[in-house]
Design an enzyme around this catalytic site. Structure first.
Site: not given
Ligand code: CTP
Length: 222
Positions: A28-30, A94
């Site tokens: 995943g990403n932030r 994102a």
């Protein structure tokens, strides 16, 4: 007076995507989803019919918005394309650029000292929306850049055939992921504008004003 969106259908994607590796792990990403949620809220407040396609985020659904929760890039693509036709698409998510080639059915057990995952590119949802026969009149993308912001952002504007791109400068304090404040460098064919630094709710209002002005300029006779 803020510009209005009465009678317009707006689709916004927000948040990260999670690409599962096995039943307990993911890539995943932030992204917090705050910017996309603020844009959806602002568009609804201006009278638009808003569909918000949200990745996994800890945010309440804005009132008056149809929220569709998704997890992966593939699910986000399906939900976004199903929400067309629309007058405006804002790709604020994102989206993970790569996902594991396959998802293990059972939990992967550790074996060797290293582990190699094979990743494959996810579909570019923004570029697909811009190339769709039901293409919204206005397609807006985001870009996260550390260097040469205008060069890279304009490159994405051209390559993905967008009408407008909002670039975040990442890697500097007070801007970008997991922050309440942000600043954007916005580019379109023949123009640019710096917005912020501002709290994301106010920045969303300012970006929407600019997007609506561009929509009106594009539909003006002559
Ligand atoms: N995007 C998308 N689908 C993807 C990847 C990105 O719709 N699979 C959208 C995002 O929502 C965002 C824009 O495309 O609006 C970001 O473009 P991208 O090329 O991913 O830019 P960066 O994240 O800045 O990536 P990089 O510079 O590393 O290529």
């Amino acid at each position: 007076m803020s510009a209005m969106l009465a009678g317009k259908r707006v689709v916004v994607s927000a948040g990260p995507t999670y690409e599962d590796i096995d039943p307990v792990r993911f890539i995943g990403n932030r992204s917090s989803g705050k910017m996309g949620f603020a844009l959806a809220t602002a568009a609804a407040a201006r009278g638009a019919e808003v569909v918000l396609v949200a990745g996994p985020v800890q945010l309440p659904a804005p009132t008056g918005v149809l929220r569709i929760d998704v997890r992966s890039a593939a699910q986000m693509r399906t939900a976004v394309l199903a929400a067309l036709p629309a007058d405006l698409y804002i790709g604020a998510a994102a989206v993970a650029d790569y996902a594991p080639r396959s998802i293990a059915k059972g939990k992967m057990k550790k074996t060797g000292a290293t582990l190699t995952l094979e990743l494959v590119r996810t579909p570019d949802i923004l570029a697909e929306v811009a190339a769709d026969p039901r293409r919204p009149a206005m397609v807006v993308g985001f870009a996260a850049e550390t260097d040469d912001v205008e060069h890279y952002a304009r490159g994405k504007l051209e390559k993905k055939k967008l009408d407008l791109i909002a670039a975040n400068r990442v890697g500097v304090p007070g801007s970008g992921f997991e922050c309440d404040d942000n600043a954007l460098s916005v580019y379109w064919h023949g123009g640019s504008r710096e917005l912020g630094p501002l709290p994301k709710t106010q920045l969303a209002e300012a970006l929407l004003d600019l997007v609506i002005a561009r929509m009106q300029a594009a539909s003006a006779p002559g």
